[in-house]
Motif scaffolding. Sequence first.
Motif, mmCIF file in Angstrom:
data_model
loop_
_atom_site.group_PDB
_atom_site.id
_atom_site.type_symbol
_atom_site.label_atom_id
_atom_site.label_comp_id
_atom_site.label_asym_id
_atom_site.label_seq_id
_atom_site.Cartn_x
_atom_site.Cartn_y
_atom_site.Cartn_z
ATOM 1 N N SER A 122 -6.263 9.416 -12.709
ATOM 2 C CA SER A 122 -5.863 10.798 -12.955
ATOM 3 C C SER A 122 -6.273 11.667 -11.771
ATOM 4 C CB SER A 122 -6.523 11.300 -14.237
ATOM 5 O OG SER A 122 -6.083 12.600 -14.533
ATOM 6 N N ASP A 123 -5.356 12.511 -11.324
ATOM 7 C CA ASP A 123 -5.616 13.429 -10.220
ATOM 8 C C ASP A 123 -5.295 14.851 -10.660
ATOM 9 O OD1 ASP A 123 -6.224 11.627 -7.931
ATOM 10 O OD2 ASP A 123 -4.197 10.902 -8.312
ATOM 11 N N THR A 124 -6.156 15.781 -10.265
ATOM 12 C CA THR A 124 -5.868 17.199 -10.423
ATOM 13 C C THR A 124 -5.459 17.706 -9.049
ATOM 14 O OG1 THR A 124 -7.503 17.402 -12.176
ATOM 15 C CG2 THR A 124 -6.804 19.437 -11.101
ATOM 16 N N ILE A 125 -4.276 18.268 -8.976
ATOM 17 C CA ILE A 125 -3.741 18.717 -7.692
ATOM 18 C C ILE A 125 -3.581 20.227 -7.727
ATOM 19 C CG2 ILE A 125 -1.844 18.501 -6.060
ATOM 20 C CD1 ILE A 125 -1.221 15.812 -7.440
ATOM 21 N N ASN A 126 -4.254 20.896 -6.814
ATOM 22 C CA ASN A 126 -4.108 22.342 -6.672
ATOM 23 C C ASN A 126 -3.181 22.602 -5.504
ATOM 24 O OD1 ASN A 126 -5.930 23.281 -8.755
ATOM 25 N ND2 ASN A 126 -7.524 22.306 -7.540
ATOM 26 N N CYS A 127 -2.006 23.097 -5.802
ATOM 27 C CA CYS A 127 -0.958 23.293 -4.807
ATOM 28 C C CYS A 127 -0.869 24.767 -4.442
ATOM 29 C CB CYS A 127 0.384 22.839 -5.366
ATOM 30 S SG CYS A 127 0.337 21.247 -6.192
ATOM 31 N N ARG A 128 -1.155 25.086 -3.216
ATOM 32 C CA ARG A 128 -1.021 26.456 -2.715
ATOM 33 C C ARG A 128 0.429 26.627 -2.274
ATOM 34 N NH1 ARG A 128 -3.872 31.298 -2.584
ATOM 35 N NH2 ARG A 128 -3.489 32.304 -0.614
ATOM 36 N N LEU A 129 1.222 27.380 -3.057
ATOM 37 C CA LEU A 129 2.652 27.507 -2.808
ATOM 38 C C LEU A 129 3.013 28.716 -1.949
ATOM 39 C CD1 LEU A 129 3.899 26.665 -6.417
ATOM 40 C CD2 LEU A 129 3.567 25.105 -4.492
ATOM 41 N N PHE A 130 2.215 29.796 -2.061
ATOM 42 C CA PHE A 130 2.492 31.025 -1.321
ATOM 43 C C PHE A 130 1.214 31.499 -0.645
ATOM 44 C CE2 PHE A 130 5.510 30.739 -4.784
ATOM 45 C CZ PHE A 130 6.718 31.036 -4.170
ATOM 46 N N TYR B 249 -0.750 13.214 -2.336
ATOM 47 C CA TYR B 249 -1.887 13.379 -3.228
ATOM 48 C C TYR B 249 -2.689 12.113 -3.491
ATOM 49 C CZ TYR B 249 0.849 11.431 -7.101
ATOM 50 O OH TYR B 249 1.591 10.616 -7.897
ATOM 51 N N ASN B 250 -2.191 10.937 -3.100
ATOM 52 C CA ASN B 250 -2.935 9.733 -3.421
ATOM 53 C C ASN B 250 -2.407 8.566 -2.594
ATOM 54 O OD1 ASN B 250 -4.466 7.759 -4.647
ATOM 55 N ND2 ASN B 250 -3.907 8.312 -6.728
ATOM 56 N N THR B 251 -3.266 7.583 -2.376
ATOM 57 C CA THR B 251 -2.869 6.338 -1.738
ATOM 58 C C THR B 251 -3.487 5.205 -2.554
ATOM 59 O OG1 THR B 251 -2.884 7.393 0.428
ATOM 60 C CG2 THR B 251 -2.926 5.010 0.410
ATOM 61 N N HIS B 252 -2.702 4.170 -2.840
ATOM 62 C CA HIS B 252 -3.259 3.036 -3.561
ATOM 63 C C HIS B 252 -2.507 1.752 -3.230
ATOM 64 C CE1 HIS B 252 -0.789 5.359 -6.563
ATOM 65 N NE2 HIS B 252 -0.043 4.342 -6.310
ATOM 66 N N ARG B 253 -3.168 0.652 -3.512
ATOM 67 C CA ARG B 253 -2.604 -0.670 -3.250
ATOM 68 C C ARG B 253 -2.139 -1.273 -4.566
ATOM 69 N NH1 ARG B 253 -0.998 -3.886 0.284
ATOM 70 N NH2 ARG B 253 -1.506 -6.066 0.371
ATOM 71 N N LEU B 254 -0.892 -1.727 -4.584
ATOM 72 C CA LEU B 254 -0.339 -2.388 -5.759
ATOM 73 C C LEU B 254 0.072 -3.812 -5.390
ATOM 74 C CD1 LEU B 254 1.901 0.425 -7.260
ATOM 75 C CD2 LEU B 254 -0.414 -0.213 -7.911
ATOM 76 N N MET B 255 0.023 -4.666 -6.378
ATOM 77 C CA MET B 255 0.365 -6.073 -6.174
ATOM 78 C C MET B 255 1.802 -6.339 -6.640
ATOM 79 S SD MET B 255 -2.489 -6.728 -4.914
ATOM 80 C CE MET B 255 -2.522 -8.463 -4.640
ATOM 81 N N LYS B 256 2.346 -7.442 -6.170
ATOM 82 C CA LYS B 256 3.680 -7.858 -6.592
ATOM 83 C C LYS B 256 3.717 -7.926 -8.120
ATOM 84 C CE LYS B 256 6.960 -11.641 -6.279
ATOM 85 N NZ LYS B 256 7.254 -12.964 -5.718
ATOM 86 N N GLU C 257 0.883 -1.162 0.000
ATOM 87 C CA GLU C 257 0.000 0.000 0.000
ATOM 88 C C GLU C 257 0.920 1.211 0.000
ATOM 89 O OE1 GLU C 257 -3.798 1.934 2.340
ATOM 90 O OE2 GLU C 257 -2.943 0.054 3.046
ATOM 91 N N LEU C 258 0.742 2.080 -1.000
ATOM 92 C CA LEU C 258 1.679 3.176 -1.200
ATOM 93 C C LEU C 258 1.033 4.537 -1.052
ATOM 94 C CD1 LEU C 258 3.528 1.834 -4.360
ATOM 95 C CD2 LEU C 258 4.255 1.660 -1.983
ATOM 96 N N LYS C 259 1.772 5.448 -0.456
ATOM 97 C CA LYS C 259 1.382 6.846 -0.376
ATOM 98 C C LYS C 259 2.167 7.587 -1.450
ATOM 99 C CE LYS C 259 2.928 9.306 3.158
ATOM 100 N NZ LYS C 259 3.063 9.989 4.461
ATOM 101 N N SER C 260 1.451 8.293 -2.322
ATOM 102 C CA SER C 260 2.096 9.051 -3.398
ATOM 103 C C SER C 260 2.297 10.489 -2.953
ATOM 104 C CB SER C 260 1.228 9.027 -4.655
ATOM 105 O OG SER C 260 1.048 7.713 -5.098
ATOM 106 N N ILE C 261 3.514 10.996 -3.160
ATOM 107 C CA ILE C 261 3.878 12.345 -2.735
ATOM 108 C C ILE C 261 4.474 13.066 -3.932
ATOM 109 C CG2 ILE C 261 5.379 13.686 -1.203
ATOM 110 C CD1 ILE C 261 5.305 11.142 0.651
#
Length: 157
Positions: free
Chosen positions: A91-99, A119-126, A57-61
């Motif tokens: 597909s993800d749309t990410i709105n990043c508040r930088l300032f 921005y996302n978490t998902h489970r991947l298999m071997k 299970e992976l957290k995407s950053i």
Amino acid sequence: MNRQIFVLLIILVTVASTLVSCNRSTIYSHYCHTSVVGWDKSDTLTFEVSPLKADAELKSIIGIRVNDKYPFKALCLIVEQTIYPDKVVKSDTINCRLFDDDGKSRGRGVSCYQHVLHYNTHRLMKGDSLSIRVHHNMKREILPGISDIGITLEQIH
């Protein structure tokens, strides 16, 4: 006595190096550079993740590095992930508040600022692998001030 001190020193060095070694939960981490002139809307950054050795299970950053030439307070990104071999597309749309409203960076740094967003978490298999594509979705075609975009995948324990 000297032998005991030597053995104790070896044990301490081994334990210390184990504690400060790289993060074992990081599966993938890579940054792509953007053009010095500016990141063109048609320039898609691609990240290829090798097949996993085990289920996870992976957290995407996403990591964003900007400098003071970036003209906006936020950045809109489109992140498309294709999971192989099944070719599942997310597909993800990410709105990043930088300032903030006063123009102060919300990231870390002095003249180049590092922003990190989960921005996302998902489970991947071997055996699954990922192809991740990132491009900006701003009205301006060419964005100055963005030096790097990165992807990090961390295993959730």
